[in-house]
Design a protein around this motif. Structure first.
Motif, PDB file in Angstrom:
ATOM      1  N   ASP A   1      81.749  82.051  12.215  1.00  0.00           N
ATOM      2  CA  ASP A   1      80.709  82.498  13.140  1.00  0.00           C
ATOM      3  C   ASP A   1      80.892  81.870  14.513  1.00  0.00           C
ATOM      4  OD1 ASP A   1      78.100  83.850  13.678  1.00  0.00           O
ATOM      5  OD2 ASP A   1      77.433  81.776  13.967  1.00  0.00           O
ATOM      6  N   VAL A   2      81.219  80.573  14.534  1.00  0.00           N
ATOM      7  CA  VAL A   2      81.427  79.877  15.806  1.00  0.00           C
ATOM      8  C   VAL A   2      82.661  80.423  16.517  1.00  0.00           C
ATOM      9  CG1 VAL A   2      82.040  77.662  16.871  1.00  0.00           C
ATOM     10  CG2 VAL A   2      80.295  77.742  15.068  1.00  0.00           C
TER      11      VAL A   2
ATOM     12  N   VAL B   1      77.624  79.707  21.513  1.00  0.00           N
ATOM     13  CA  VAL B   1      78.515  78.753  20.841  1.00  0.00           C
ATOM     14  C   VAL B   1      77.814  77.392  20.772  1.00  0.00           C
ATOM     15  CG1 VAL B   1      80.711  77.522  20.958  1.00  0.00           C
ATOM     16  CG2 VAL B   1      80.599  79.927  21.637  1.00  0.00           C
TER      17      VAL B   1
ATOM     18  N   CYS C   1      80.321  71.424  19.336  1.00  0.00           N
ATOM     19  CA  CYS C   1      81.152  70.947  18.214  1.00  0.00           C
ATOM     20  C   CYS C   1      80.659  69.584  17.730  1.00  0.00           C
ATOM     21  CB  CYS C   1      82.606  70.827  18.632  1.00  0.00           C
ATOM     22  SG  CYS C   1      83.276  72.286  19.463  1.00  0.00           S
TER      23      CYS C   1
ATOM     24  N   GLY D   1      78.514  73.034  23.985  1.00  0.00           N
ATOM     25  CA  GLY D   1      78.655  74.423  23.562  1.00  0.00           C
ATOM     26  C   GLY D   1      78.639  75.368  24.749  1.00  0.00           C
TER      27      GLY D   1
END
Length: 202
Positions: free
Chosen positions: A181-182, A128, A131, A122
């Protein structure tokens, strides 16, 4: 004896969950119309902005097919294609595509380091998350949670979807709010890098 019976029942239940509720053979009968855009078995779309459906995850794909049919996720190219299909038809279609093998592409070597860093770690500075936390370190997704496989997905498609989440254009589905949001915290260059990285992730 009771423990043995309970174990057998639990084992059967877990097997049923692992295989989903769809019938791949029944789904294949309805998949011909999909091949025009997504390729045979959903493995090689005719355009890179179309998603690979092969091996993407039955639960996720079923969710998306339902959203498209109900008009909650608008895709112009699919208008009316699912109208006459029942929920079981959609489940079977999802099971069929999930049973197919996906082909992994070659990521852009110039973007691998940035893409890998984002995917696996992230960006702490901008908030962030990695993933890999939802989509698996190998990009295989999380079937029970409805998170799709990303490994081998077309980079152009992933880039387009992340930008759609970021712009609020894609807001349907049980996990849409998480992705919105990400994506809101990702820059264009980060989106391009991580999209390229997952296309070659094996």
């Amino acid at each position: 004896m009771k423990k043995l019976i309970a174990g057998v029942v639990l084992g059967v239940g877990l097997t049923a969950m692992a295989h989903g509720a769809g019938d791949p053979e029944a789904g294949e009968a309805n998949a011909a119309v999909c091949a025009g855009c997504h390729g045979q078995g959903g493995a090689k779309p005719v355009m890179a902005v179309y998603p690979k459906l092969a091996g993407i995850g039955e639960e996720y794909l079923h969710q998306q097919l339902v959203a498209i049919k109900e008009g909650k996720r608008e895709i112009a190219e699919m208008t009316g294609l699912l109208s006459d299909m029942s929920d079981q038809d959609l489940q079977d279609l999802a099971a069929y595509f999930d049973s197919q093998d996906i082909t992994v592409a070659q990521a852009n070597p110039d973007l691998v380091d940035e893409g890998q860093a984002l995917y696996r770690g992230g960006n702490m500075a901008s908030g962030v998350p990695a993933c890999a936390g939802c989509h698996n370190p190998r990009g295989m997704g999380n079937e029970p949670a409805g998170y799709p496989r990303l490994s081998g997905q077309n980079a152009e498609y992933v880039e387009k979807q992340l930008k759609a989440y970021r712009g609020g254009e894609r807001d349907a589905g049980q996990n849409a709010s998480i992705m919105m949001d990400v994506a809101a915290k990702l820059t264009d260059s980060e989106i391009k890098a991580v999209a390229s990285y997952v296309s070659g992730l094996q």
